[in-house]
Enzyme design. Structure first.
Site: not given
Ligand code: NDP
Length: 248
Positions: A143, A157
């Protein structure tokens, strides 16, 4: 090569966009999720609907036994892995460090850091030439927070994502001669559900004035960089941290 890819957290947001784009580029995709099976099934349905190959696989990446079971399932259903996107990640509600509980810190690091390292470990046991593999590519989703520090929001985070950056640099060098490339993308403000999960559904709109491009990004804009890093077009790219953040 049979191109088999695991996208952790592939059911929603950046992970779902990555799974869909990778499938269009010929990858068989294991779509991991932890709780939302309906969302994962929908990604699989969309991939299969366009002639692609995908399965949904449940596992909490913070639980080693579940990760091991997930990999065994992928081995059996899709074959030997050659790509991993360590995308599963969580935020928490805004808090100052002075108010953070150990339970919060453990969840943050268990999922965002240890989960990614354990998933990479299992990927290496399948991809590295040292283990009889044919090579592969790992993309860690870090991130912009790793650079910005996220003061007053979630320094925990940002610290976890800083660890992912260091992990990317070290692992990339460790396995570079074993046919495995390791890179990271560092998204900025991207319009997904993650902000609502931290209690701020309007976070992208509220903060977009801080972005030089004056807008949030889309999950697909991040997926484009991830899928390029996975591909042979990035064959000489390893140990890179690519910012996808509109200049922020
Ligand atoms: P979302 O909250 O939209 O989606 C999160 C995803 O991760 C879902 O598929 C969820 O599964 C899954 N997940 C959460 N916890 C676990 C776990 N313990 N084990 C397996 N799967 C898990 O997140 P984003 O798409 O926004 O983020 C994706 C990545 O990008 C993350 O690493 C985030 O830190 C990073 N990021 C995001 C930014 C943003 O602005 N959106 C900016 C910078 C980085 P389920 O559907 O079952 O809940």
């Amino acid at each position: 090569m049979n191109k088999v890819l695991l996208v952790t957290g592939g059911s929603r947001g950046i992970g779902a966009a990555t799974a869909l784009l990778a499938a269009q580029n010929g990858w068989s995709v294991a779509v991991n999720y932890t709780a939302n099976s309906l969302a994962a099934d929908e990604v699989v349905r969309q991939i299969r609907g366009t002639g692609g190959n995908a399965i949904a696989v449940q596992a909490d990446v913070a639980d080693e036994a579940q990760v091991m079971r997930m990999y065994e399932h992928i081995d059996a259903k899709l074959g030997r892995l050659s790509g991993l996107v360590n995308n599963a990640g969580v935020v928490d509600v805004y808090a100052r460090v002075a108010d953070m509980s150990v339970a919060r810190l453990k969840r943050m690091f268990d999922i965002n850091v240890i989960g990614s390292i354990v998933c990479a470990r299992e990927a290496l046991r399948r991809m590295s030439t040292l283990y009889g593999g044919e090579g592969g590519s790992i993309v860690n989703v870090s991130s912009a927070a790793a650079r910005l520090g996220s003061p007053g929001q979630y320094v925990d985070y940002a610290s976890a994502k800083g660890a992912i950056d260091a992990f990317t640099l070290g692992l990339a060098k460790e396995v570079a001669a074993e046919g495995v490339r390791v890179n990271a993308v560092r998204p900025g403000l991207i319009d997904t559900d993650i902000h609502a999960s931290g209690g701020l559904p309007n976070r992208v709109k509220d903060l977009q004035h801080l972005v030089p491009m004056q807008r949030g990004g889309t999950a697909d804009e991040v997926a484009q960089s991830i899928v390029w890093l996975l591909s042979d077009a990035a064959s000489y790219t390893t140990m890179s941290l690519i910012d996808v953040s509109g200049g922020r």
